[in-house]
Motif scaffolding. Structure first.
Motif, PDB file in Angstrom:
ATOM      1  N   ALA A 210       0.679  -1.253   0.091  1.00  0.00           N
ATOM      2  CA  ALA A 210      -0.066   0.051  -0.022  1.00  0.00           C
ATOM      3  C   ALA A 210       0.880   1.252  -0.006  1.00  0.00           C
ATOM      4  N   GLU A 211       0.204   2.380  -0.244  1.00  0.00           N
ATOM      5  CA  GLU A 211       0.708   3.855   0.049  1.00  0.00           C
ATOM      6  C   GLU A 211       0.359   4.269   1.353  1.00  0.00           C
ATOM      7  N   LEU A 212       1.079   4.922   1.918  1.00  0.00           N
ATOM      8  CA  LEU A 212       0.853   5.301   3.232  1.00  0.00           C
ATOM      9  C   LEU A 212       1.214   6.905   3.293  1.00  0.00           C
ATOM     10  N   HIS A 213       0.148   7.893   4.019  1.00  0.00           N
ATOM     11  CA  HIS A 213       0.293   9.254   3.967  1.00  0.00           C
ATOM     12  C   HIS A 213       0.333   9.650   5.334  1.00  0.00           C
ATOM     13  N   PHE A 214       1.307  10.777   5.642  1.00  0.00           N
ATOM     14  CA  PHE A 214       1.344  11.201   6.843  1.00  0.00           C
ATOM     15  C   PHE A 214       1.172  12.929   6.853  1.00  0.00           C
TER      16      PHE A 214
END
Length: 379
Positions: A210-214
């Motif tokens: 997956a892609e992760l966003h912060f």
């Protein structure tokens, strides 16, 4: 060929691993591939069987066993049983050297869940514009009192959707280059931490990536892993483990492909005879067997060097390069032997072919491995 690196205790562990894969994974292979991830129950079952975190002390649920040969057995049995990818390898092969830097409080907080399978982990290093070049990462964490505030994004993250616990590589001092990189643990449910797309990959369909966003994610300073600014060093020291694990996985897949191809060559007939009796196919199978035996001896030697603490980063890079390239050649030739059936997704050989292609990419591409070895030659 006869192998000498395993003891009776290892073989007993192998039986446990095989039983787990056959019971908890193989029956759900197609279901997991369609869903794009495995079940949480499979993780818990692995924990209950003692197949997670055996490296950690008994007080946290582990067995206090630090021996990479057990990791080899896990990879070999997953391939040999025909189980689809479940991200146990990341949790067992890669993370222990990172988690060695946990404080006593962090160990009490996180290790029991990791060992039991209740806590699924991920390691967030790669970014859209920084894959093999980790120094080029853009994710940052600024200090504000008792918290770090993270901003940035990661991609190609194994276990990214299921993960409850993510080790995030970020720049706590962007001006310091590699000395400004730190590792910070972000837990599920932290405000501003969002999962992006589950990536639609060519292979490893059941392993959620997956892609992760912060976005202004506030994390307690107590979630810092090890020392601030030491993250790049931690990552570099872990690479021999990771790259030998990839070599083992690639070779295990190739051995499974060869076993399927050999059985097919014995039972499939054309022009009134088994296709394996045609000289071209018989010679191809003989060549593959020799390549696999050579690769197995190479990987076993590297495994023992890792266990004994003498494996260098260059040795690991060379092994990762040569083994993944050799495994791909063997698997591709096995698909050719299957003919049209080798290109049909319902056949296991097609899945092995799809799943194995990435071994030459992740953990450092083959070209990066060649660069590492080439530089060691003074070139």
């Amino acid at each position: 060929m006869r192998r000498t690196l395993f003891t009776p205790e290892h073989e007993q562990f192998r039986q446990t691993a095989r039983a787990y894969y056959l019971r908890e994974c193989v029956p759900y292979a197609q279901e997991w591939e369609r869903a794009g991830m495995v079940s949480r129950e499979a993780w818990r079952a692995a924990g209950a069987a003692g197949l997670l975190g055996w490296q950690y002390p008994e007080e946290y649920g582990g067995q206090g066993i630090d021996d990479f040969r057990y990791n080899v057995i896990m990879a070999e049995e997953m391939a040999a049983t025909g189980a689809v990818g479940i991200g146990l390898g990341l949790q067992n092969d890669v993370l222990p050297s990172y988690l060695a830097h946990l404080t006593p409080e962090q160990r009490s907080r996180w290790l029991p869940g990791i060992v039991s399978g209740e806590t699924v982990c991920a390691l967030a290093l790669s970014e859209p514009e920084a894959g093999s070049d980790l120094k080029g990462m853009r994710t940052t964490a600024r200090r504000e009192g008792a918290h770090y505030v993270l901003n940035g994004q990661k991609t190609f993250i194994t276990n990214g959707i299921l993960a409850d616990f993510v080790i995030v590589a970020c720049k706590t001092d962007p001006a310091a280059g590699r000395q400004g990189i730190s590792l910070i643990v972000v837990e599920r449910g932290t405000p501003g931490f969002e999962r992006g797309r589950r990536l639609d990959k060519v292979g490893l369909k059941s392993q959620d990536t997956a892609e992760l966003h912060f976005d202004e994610v506030r994390v307690p300073v107590d979630n810092l892993l090890g020392e601030e600014g030491a993250g790049f060093g931690y990552m570099m020291r872990n690479l021999p483990n990771e790259r030998i694990a990839i070599a083992v996985s690639a070779l295990s897949g190739a051995n499974r492909a060869f076993a399927l191809a050999l059985d097919y060559a014995r039972t499939r007939t054309a022009f009134g005879q088994a296709i394996g009796t045609f000289q071209a196919n018989r010679f191809a199978l003989a060549d593959m067997r020799a390549r696999l035996d050579a690769a197995q001896a190479y990987v076993d030697t590297c495994t023992m060097a890792l266990v004994e603490g003498s494996l260098t980063a260059v040795d690991a890079a060379a092994a990762k390069y040569w083994t993944t390239e050799t495994a791909w050649q063997v698997i591709d030739r096995c698909v050719q032997l299957f003919g049209g059936y080798g290109f049909v997704n319902e056949y296991e050989i097609a899945r092995i072919w799809r799943d194995n292609r990435v071994q030459r990419i992740f953990g450092g591409t083959s070209e990066i491995m060649q660069e590492i070895v080439g530089r060691s030659l003074g070139l």
